[in-house]
Design a protein around this motif. Structure first.
Motif, PDB file in Angstrom:
ATOM      1  N   MET A  12      -5.153  44.599 -28.788  1.00  0.00           N
ATOM      2  CA  MET A  12      -3.717  44.373 -28.752  1.00  0.00           C
ATOM      3  C   MET A  12      -3.395  42.927 -28.382  1.00  0.00           C
ATOM      4  SD  MET A  12      -1.066  46.054 -29.430  1.00  0.00           S
ATOM      5  CE  MET A  12       0.663  45.940 -29.266  1.00  0.00           C
ATOM      6  N   ARG A  13      -4.293  42.290 -27.639  1.00  0.00           N
ATOM      7  CA  ARG A  13      -4.088  40.896 -27.234  1.00  0.00           C
ATOM      8  C   ARG A  13      -4.037  39.978 -28.456  1.00  0.00           C
ATOM      9  NH1 ARG A  13      -1.913  37.419 -23.744  1.00  0.00           N
ATOM     10  NH2 ARG A  13      -2.922  35.437 -23.994  1.00  0.00           N
ATOM     11  N   LYS A  14      -4.912  40.230 -29.437  1.00  0.00           N
ATOM     12  CA  LYS A  14      -4.909  39.416 -30.652  1.00  0.00           C
ATOM     13  C   LYS A  14      -3.577  39.540 -31.380  1.00  0.00           C
ATOM     14  CE  LYS A  14      -9.801  39.533 -31.788  1.00  0.00           C
ATOM     15  NZ  LYS A  14     -10.791  39.991 -32.759  1.00  0.00           N
ATOM     16  N   SER A  15      -3.064  40.766 -31.442  1.00  0.00           N
ATOM     17  CA  SER A  15      -1.784  40.982 -32.130  1.00  0.00           C
ATOM     18  C   SER A  15      -0.653  40.237 -31.433  1.00  0.00           C
ATOM     19  CB  SER A  15      -1.460  42.475 -32.194  1.00  0.00           C
ATOM     20  OG  SER A  15      -2.387  43.135 -33.014  1.00  0.00           O
ATOM     21  N   PHE A  16      -0.644  40.264 -30.101  1.00  0.00           N
ATOM     22  CA  PHE A  16       0.373  39.525 -29.365  1.00  0.00           C
ATOM     23  C   PHE A  16       0.234  38.022 -29.620  1.00  0.00           C
ATOM     24  CE2 PHE A  16       1.764  37.044 -25.703  1.00  0.00           C
ATOM     25  CZ  PHE A  16       3.101  37.403 -25.664  1.00  0.00           C
ATOM     26  N   ASP A  17      -1.001  37.518 -29.619  1.00  0.00           N
ATOM     27  CA  ASP A  17      -1.229  36.099 -29.886  1.00  0.00           C
ATOM     28  C   ASP A  17      -0.762  35.722 -31.291  1.00  0.00           C
ATOM     29  OD1 ASP A  17      -2.288  35.753 -27.369  1.00  0.00           O
ATOM     30  OD2 ASP A  17      -4.379  35.845 -28.032  1.00  0.00           O
ATOM     31  N   LEU A  18      -1.028  36.588 -32.261  1.00  0.00           N
ATOM     32  CA  LEU A  18      -0.562  36.347 -33.633  1.00  0.00           C
ATOM     33  C   LEU A  18       0.962  36.330 -33.678  1.00  0.00           C
ATOM     34  CD1 LEU A  18      -3.091  38.604 -35.531  1.00  0.00           C
ATOM     35  CD2 LEU A  18      -2.746  36.169 -35.973  1.00  0.00           C
ATOM     36  N   PHE A  19       1.580  37.327 -33.053  1.00  0.00           N
ATOM     37  CA  PHE A  19       3.039  37.393 -33.028  1.00  0.00           C
ATOM     38  C   PHE A  19       3.617  36.131 -32.392  1.00  0.00           C
ATOM     39  CE2 PHE A  19       6.969  38.361 -30.730  1.00  0.00           C
ATOM     40  CZ  PHE A  19       7.770  38.787 -31.784  1.00  0.00           C
ATOM     41  N   TRP A  20       3.099  35.752 -31.253  1.00  0.00           N
ATOM     42  CA  TRP A  20       3.617  34.598 -30.525  1.00  0.00           C
ATOM     43  C   TRP A  20       3.436  33.310 -31.338  1.00  0.00           C
ATOM     44  CZ3 TRP A  20       7.064  33.543 -27.199  1.00  0.00           C
ATOM     45  CH2 TRP A  20       7.083  32.328 -26.544  1.00  0.00           C
ATOM     46  N   SER A  21       2.268  33.140 -31.949  1.00  0.00           N
ATOM     47  CA  SER A  21       2.009  31.935 -32.747  1.00  0.00           C
ATOM     48  C   SER A  21       2.969  31.841 -33.930  1.00  0.00           C
ATOM     49  CB  SER A  21       0.569  31.932 -33.258  1.00  0.00           C
ATOM     50  OG  SER A  21      -0.326  31.772 -32.199  1.00  0.00           O
ATOM     51  N   PHE A  22       3.121  32.946 -34.656  1.00  0.00           N
ATOM     52  CA  PHE A  22       4.004  32.910 -35.821  1.00  0.00           C
ATOM     53  C   PHE A  22       5.475  32.891 -35.423  1.00  0.00           C
ATOM     54  CE2 PHE A  22       0.131  33.950 -38.088  1.00  0.00           C
ATOM     55  CZ  PHE A  22       0.274  33.168 -39.227  1.00  0.00           C
ATOM     56  N   LEU A  23       5.812  33.418 -34.260  1.00  0.00           N
ATOM     57  CA  LEU A  23       7.178  33.324 -33.762  1.00  0.00           C
ATOM     58  C   LEU A  23       7.534  31.851 -33.502  1.00  0.00           C
ATOM     59  CD1 LEU A  23       9.657  35.092 -32.720  1.00  0.00           C
ATOM     60  CD2 LEU A  23       8.731  34.632 -30.450  1.00  0.00           C
ATOM     61  N   LYS A  24       6.631  31.116 -32.855  1.00  0.00           N
ATOM     62  CA  LYS A  24       6.867  29.688 -32.603  1.00  0.00           C
ATOM     63  C   LYS A  24       7.011  28.929 -33.913  1.00  0.00           C
ATOM     64  CE  LYS A  24       3.261  29.101 -30.078  1.00  0.00           C
ATOM     65  NZ  LYS A  24       2.181  28.528 -29.287  1.00  0.00           N
ATOM     66  N   ILE A  25       6.168  29.242 -34.872  1.00  0.00           N
ATOM     67  CA  ILE A  25       6.236  28.580 -36.178  1.00  0.00           C
ATOM     68  C   ILE A  25       7.579  28.891 -36.832  1.00  0.00           C
ATOM     69  CG2 ILE A  25       5.280  28.594 -38.515  1.00  0.00           C
ATOM     70  CD1 ILE A  25       2.497  29.077 -37.105  1.00  0.00           C
ATOM     71  N   GLY A  26       7.992  30.149 -36.780  1.00  0.00           N
ATOM     72  CA  GLY A  26       9.262  30.545 -37.376  1.00  0.00           C
ATOM     73  C   GLY A  26      10.470  29.911 -36.718  1.00  0.00           C
ATOM     74  N   ILE A  27      10.395  29.713 -35.413  1.00  0.00           N
ATOM     75  CA  ILE A  27      11.520  29.117 -34.681  1.00  0.00           C
ATOM     76  C   ILE A  27      11.664  27.631 -34.989  1.00  0.00           C
ATOM     77  CG2 ILE A  27      12.322  28.440 -32.374  1.00  0.00           C
ATOM     78  CD1 ILE A  27      11.197  31.107 -31.346  1.00  0.00           C
ATOM     79  N   PHE A  28      10.553  26.924 -35.062  1.00  0.00           N
ATOM     80  CA  PHE A  28      10.613  25.467 -35.135  1.00  0.00           C
ATOM     81  C   PHE A  28      10.418  24.904 -36.531  1.00  0.00           C
ATOM     82  CE2 PHE A  28       9.436  26.330 -30.701  1.00  0.00           C
ATOM     83  CZ  PHE A  28      10.542  25.753 -30.107  1.00  0.00           C
ATOM     84  N   THR A  29      10.550  25.721 -37.548  1.00  0.00           N
ATOM     85  CA  THR A  29      10.381  25.219 -38.902  1.00  0.00           C
ATOM     86  C   THR A  29      11.651  25.415 -39.700  1.00  0.00           C
ATOM     87  OG1 THR A  29       8.062  25.857 -38.815  1.00  0.00           O
ATOM     88  CG2 THR A  29       8.940  25.310 -40.950  1.00  0.00           C
ATOM     89  N   PHE A  30      12.092  24.349 -40.336  1.00  0.00           N
ATOM     90  CA  PHE A  30      13.223  24.396 -41.243  1.00  0.00           C
ATOM     91  C   PHE A  30      12.720  23.958 -42.608  1.00  0.00           C
ATOM     92  CE2 PHE A  30      14.941  23.662 -37.059  1.00  0.00           C
ATOM     93  CZ  PHE A  30      15.963  24.586 -36.998  1.00  0.00           C
ATOM     94  N   GLY A  31      13.224  24.575 -43.658  1.00  0.00           N
ATOM     95  CA  GLY A  31      12.868  24.131 -44.991  1.00  0.00           C
ATOM     96  C   GLY A  31      12.043  25.119 -45.785  1.00  0.00           C
ATOM     97  N   GLY A  32      11.779  26.291 -45.253  1.00  0.00           N
ATOM     98  CA  GLY A  32      11.080  27.302 -46.032  1.00  0.00           C
ATOM     99  C   GLY A  32       9.581  27.281 -45.854  1.00  0.00           C
ATOM    100  N   GLY A  33       8.908  28.080 -46.695  1.00  0.00           N
ATOM    101  CA  GLY A  33       7.477  28.319 -46.579  1.00  0.00           C
ATOM    102  C   GLY A  33       6.612  27.075 -46.662  1.00  0.00           C
ATOM    103  N   TYR A  34       6.914  26.188 -47.596  1.00  0.00           N
ATOM    104  CA  TYR A  34       6.079  24.992 -47.743  1.00  0.00           C
ATOM    105  C   TYR A  34       6.190  24.089 -46.527  1.00  0.00           C
ATOM    106  CZ  TYR A  34       4.994  26.362 -52.453  1.00  0.00           C
ATOM    107  OH  TYR A  34       4.539  27.055 -53.536  1.00  0.00           O
ATOM    108  N   ALA A  35       7.346  24.076 -45.916  1.00  0.00           N
ATOM    109  CA  ALA A  35       7.501  23.282 -44.696  1.00  0.00           C
ATOM    110  C   ALA A  35       6.702  23.893 -43.545  1.00  0.00           C
ATOM    111  CB  ALA A  35       8.976  23.189 -44.324  1.00  0.00           C
ATOM    112  N   MET A  36       6.459  25.194 -43.602  1.00  0.00           N
ATOM    113  CA  MET A  36       5.713  25.877 -42.542  1.00  0.00           C
ATOM    114  C   MET A  36       4.202  25.695 -42.662  1.00  0.00           C
ATOM    115  SD  MET A  36       7.563  29.537 -42.197  1.00  0.00           S
ATOM    116  CE  MET A  36       9.042  29.768 -41.268  1.00  0.00           C
ATOM    117  N   VAL A  37       3.723  25.352 -43.837  1.00  0.00           N
ATOM    118  CA  VAL A  37       2.279  25.309 -44.077  1.00  0.00           C
ATOM    119  C   VAL A  37       1.567  24.390 -43.090  1.00  0.00           C
ATOM    120  CG1 VAL A  37       0.490  24.631 -45.720  1.00  0.00           C
ATOM    121  CG2 VAL A  37       2.412  26.007 -46.477  1.00  0.00           C
TER     122      VAL A  37
END
Length: 181
Positions: free
Chosen positions: A1-26
């Protein structure tokens, strides 16, 4: 479950701080999952990114699914997708509720105009990062594909199919020669 939380947290940060869509997130996804967390190797990330680009759906979502699944199976895929989707959902909801009142405000217009160059940079950064170490032949083929698409109006779908067939053919050729894939 720890890995899932780490994945969620990592992608949450990426989602919060990225503007411009998928390519900007890469670029941010690559930095997080390859450089910082070391969940996948760079070459494997490029393979996952290629798969994400050829799959139907949003690039950031597809990449989150593939990385999450690689790290923690189906559970990791689900938590990665939730992490990358929740910020966008909340932001769009808030904007939808209040944007009509402020859309003609000069400050809001200035903010959106100021964000445009940053979004362009965020989209171009992955192009330069992913082209590192690609080699002159592949770089030339990429430039040729871009030129054929841009100037001749040739559909990228056909180029993807030709590239896939050429890759399969090259793999079969190398296997027959005993050089492996």
């Amino acid at each position: 479950m720890r890995k899932s939380f780490d994945l969620f947290w990592s992608f949450l940060k990426i989602g919060i701080f990225t503007f411009g869509g998928g390519y900007a997130m890469v670029a941010l996804i690559e930095k997080e999952v390859v450089d910082r967390r070391r969940w996948v190797e760079r070459t494997e990330f490029l393979d996952l990114l290629t798969l994400a680009q050829t799959s139907p759906g949003a690039l950031a979502l597809n990449t989150a699914v593939f990385v999450g699944y690689k790290v923690d199976g189906y559970r990791g895929g689900v938590w990665s997708v939730l992490g990358v989707v929740v910020p966008s959902f909340v932001i769009i909801l808030v904007i939808a509720l209040f944007f009509a009142e402020f859309r003609h405000d000069p400050v809001v217009e200035a903010v959106f105009k100021g964000m445009r160059p940053a979004v362009v940079a965020l989209v171009l950064a992955p192009v330069f990062n992913l082209s590192r170490g690609i080699g002159p032949v592949r770089l030339g083929l990429g430039a040729l594909a871009l030129g054929v698409t841009w100037y001749a109006g040739f559909s990228p779908v056909y180029l993807i199919l030709v590239g896939a067939l050429a890759g399969i053919g090259y793999g079969v050729y190398r296997k027959k020669k005993g050089k492996g894939l």
